[in-house]
Design a protein around this motif. Structure first.
Motif, mmCIF file in Angstrom:
data_model
loop_
_atom_site.group_PDB
_atom_site.id
_atom_site.type_symbol
_atom_site.label_atom_id
_atom_site.label_comp_id
_atom_site.label_asym_id
_atom_site.label_seq_id
_atom_site.Cartn_x
_atom_site.Cartn_y
_atom_site.Cartn_z
ATOM 1 N N ASN A 161 40.392 41.815 32.176
ATOM 2 C CA ASN A 161 41.124 42.868 32.877
ATOM 3 C C ASN A 161 40.696 42.813 34.339
ATOM 4 N N HIS A 162 41.596 42.460 35.235
ATOM 5 C CA HIS A 162 41.229 42.273 36.641
ATOM 6 C C HIS A 162 40.833 43.573 37.335
ATOM 7 N N GLN A 163 41.145 44.723 36.763
ATOM 8 C CA GLN A 163 40.769 46.001 37.381
ATOM 9 C C GLN A 163 39.339 46.403 37.044
#
Length: 189
Positions: A161-163
């Protein structure tokens, strides 16, 4: 032996009773206790009398617990974001300081390289965990090699998850060796 009980809401529940007894003809039977004491009974602290296990459901429909199976009740937290996000700048400084302090003045030795990499990865991982990144899976990876004039590229690929997930990396070099330390912080809920 099993029996069927009807609950107050009309459902039928089944209860099974299993008894464990010692065989007086088996090897190891002692007259003093009246039955054989096996390592299994010592390990699970069976009483000296006849032991029994019950499994099934009570009359009110609730599940009965056997003495071997205990349920741990954990309630969901429904947390979708971390209390403290993974900070790459902080972790990069931890990697850099660890590599410099441990490898300063070290010479490359192919025999010791594996053990040094494992030790460095463990030290870095523990120092990052001390920062309080709860609910993060911390993965530390260290690569070492000799400085012999060649070029090397270190790459990695992950699905994340890039966040919430991130990584930090730092490079150390001296006249004899190079080391690349990488830490991945993967959030899990």
């Amino acid at each position: 032996m099993s029996s069927v009980h009807n609950t107050s809401d009309g459902r039928a529940t089944k209860t099974r009773r299993v008894s464990i007894q010692a065989d007086p003809n088996a090897a190891g039977y002692t007259a003093r206790h009246g039955r054989r004491r096996s390592s299994l009974s010592n390990r699970f602290s069976f009483s000296r009398q006849r032991s029994s296990l019950r499994s099934g459901f009570n009359e009110d429909g609730s599940e009965m617990m056997s003495s071997f199976h205990r349920k741990i009740a954990l309630e969901p937290t429904y947390k979708m974001a971390p209390d403290k996000p993974f900070r790459s700048s902080t972790v990069t400084s931890i990697i850099r300081s660890t590599l410099e302090s441990q490898l300063n003045g070290e010479t490359y030795s192919a025999d010791r390289c594996r053990q040094i990499c494992e030790t460095l990865a463990t030290i870095i991982r523990d120092r990052v965990k001390e920062e309080g990144y709860h609910r993060y899976k911390i993965v530390a990876h260290v690569t070492m090699g000799p400085m012999s004039g060649q070029t090397i590229r270190v790459a990695s690929r992950c699905l994340w998850n890039h966040q919430l997930d991130s990584y930090a990396s730092s490079v150390f070099q001296n006249r004899s060796l190079y080391a690349v330390g990488t830490v991945f912080g993967i959030y899990y809920d």
